[in-house]
Enzyme design. Structure first.
Site, PDB file in Angstrom:
ATOM      1  CG  ASP A  44      -0.398  -0.106   2.502  1.00 22.88           C
ATOM      2  OD1 ASP A  44       0.836  -0.141   2.613  1.00 22.88           O
ATOM      3  OD2 ASP A  44      -1.171  -0.154   3.495  1.00 22.88           O
ATOM      4  CB  SER A  45       4.563   1.827  -0.084  1.00 25.53           C
ATOM      5  OG  SER A  45       4.855   0.822  -1.032  1.00 25.53           O
ATOM      6  CG  ASP A  83       0.484  -4.221   1.789  1.00 33.73           C
ATOM      7  OD1 ASP A  83       0.941  -5.330   2.130  1.00 33.73           O
ATOM      8  OD2 ASP A  83       1.087  -3.145   1.959  1.00 33.73           O
ATOM      9  CE  LYS A 113       3.440  -6.228   3.206  1.00 35.91           C
ATOM     10  NZ  LYS A 113       3.034  -5.029   3.965  1.00 35.91           N
ATOM     11  CD  GLU A 115       0.837  -1.739   7.859  1.00 35.79           C
ATOM     12  OE1 GLU A 115       0.553  -0.978   8.822  1.00 35.79           O
ATOM     13  OE2 GLU A 115       1.244  -1.317   6.763  1.00 35.79           O
ATOM     14  CD  GLU A 183       8.148  -0.375   7.038  1.00 30.00           C
ATOM     15  OE1 GLU A 183       7.240  -1.114   6.638  1.00 30.00           O
ATOM     16  OE2 GLU A 183       8.295   0.808   6.674  1.00 30.00           O
TER      17      GLU A 183
HETATM   18  O1  KIV Z   1       3.578  -1.081   1.506  1.00 32.81           O
HETATM   19  C1  KIV Z   1       4.665  -1.604   1.227  1.00 32.81           C
HETATM   20  O2  KIV Z   1       5.256  -1.341   0.191  1.00 32.81           O
HETATM   21  C2  KIV Z   1       5.205  -2.567   2.163  1.00 32.81           C
HETATM   22  C3  KIV Z   1       6.570  -3.116   1.902  1.00 32.81           C
HETATM   23  C4  KIV Z   1       7.614  -2.111   1.881  1.00 32.81           C
HETATM   24  C5  KIV Z   1       6.921  -4.173   2.877  1.00 32.81           C
HETATM   25  O3  KIV Z   1       4.567  -2.906   3.098  1.00 32.81           O
END
Ligand code: KIV
Length: 262
Positions: A44-45, A83, A113, A115, A183
């Site tokens: 989600d970045s 994510d 994924k 968090e 992280e």
């Molecule tokens: O959102 C993201 O890109 C991430 C990775 C950097 C692990 O969670």
């Protein structure tokens, strides 16, 4: 042959580091896959690096699915993880199952994924795994909690905080996660967690002792407007693009491009 979750666990046993990167569209995904990246994350970045938001919080599940579908079309070998965005799973295990189910069904991703760790996410991970969904954990600096954490700060710096991160990692493994992102935590804590677990850890800003490494690809390529201190830029694509565009603009203005063919 496509990389599987079991293969990543085998890489850990063999001491073969996992190479992971993020992707947000077809072109980037294809380049990473052709370069031999093992694990591609539609993180989600992308809210920050591809959509221009200042945090990951605004991105929606629909937007993540839209990007994940494009990435999927560019990936043949790498294992693809998507994510779960902010507020698409925190409400309840049932909400998480609905959101993860949509991602897996509609994007062709291998895993999701999320968090967080012990105790908040343990039941949720168990529920997803019971439904047959492969889950990757993400602990330490969890960007979806940026405001609660008071910024994108290193986590696990006190003995108590380190103990909590180790506990979270063990609980996520017991709940059935196949891998965990660590992280921005101290190197020695990442080493301890990686030694304690049988599933692989993938580090970002967590030192050299993790079972694999991930970077946000826009940081690696020198495209992002802001880069965390632990990220390394291997090239400056922003500059390369700007120079190429300036050359094109100059040639258009000087009537040098295109050349007449008749
Ligand atoms: O959102 C993201 O890109 C991430 C990775 C950097 C692990 O969670």
């Amino acid at each position: 042959m496509a990389v599987t979750t079991q293969e990543l666990i085998r890489y850990k046993k063999e001491g073969r580091p996992i190479v992971a990167l993020t992707a947000w569209d077809y072109l980037i995904a294809r380049a990473l896959d052709e370069a031999g990246v093992d694990l591609i994350m539609v993180g989600d970045s992308l809210a920050m690096v591809a959509l221009g938001y200042s945090t990951t919080l605004p991105i929606t599940l629909d937007e993540m699915i839209h990007h994940a579908k494009a990435v999927r079309r560019g990936v043949e070998r790498a294992l693809l993880v998507v994510d779960l965005p902010f507020m698409s799973y925190q409400e309840s295990p049932k909400q998480a199952l609905r959101s993860a189910g949509r991602i897996i069904k509609t994007t062709g991703a291998t895993a999701v994924k999320l968090e967080g760790g012990y105790p908040d996410m343990v039941e949720t991970v168990e529920r997803l795994v019971q439904a047959g969904i492969a889950v990757m954990g993400h602990i330490g600096l969890t960007p979806q909690s940026v405001h609660q954490l008071g910024g994108f700060r290193k986590q696990g710096k006190t003995a108590q905080a380190a103990e909590q991160i180790l506990r979270q990692a063990v609980a996520l493994q017991e709940a059935g996660a196949f891998s965990i992102v660590l992280e921005h935590i101290p190197d020695d804590l990442a080493l301890k967690v990686s030694q304690e677990l049988t599933i692989p850890t993938v580090g970002i800003g967590a030192g050299p002792h993790c079972d694999g490494q991930v970077l946000v690809t826009a940081d690696l390529l020198g495209m992002s407007t802001w880069r965390p201190s632990f990220a390394k830029a291997y090239t400056n694509l922003h500059e390369t693009i700007t120079q190429a565009v300036q050359s094109y603009a100059e040639e258009v203005k000087q009537h040098q491009f295109p050349k007449s063919t008749s």
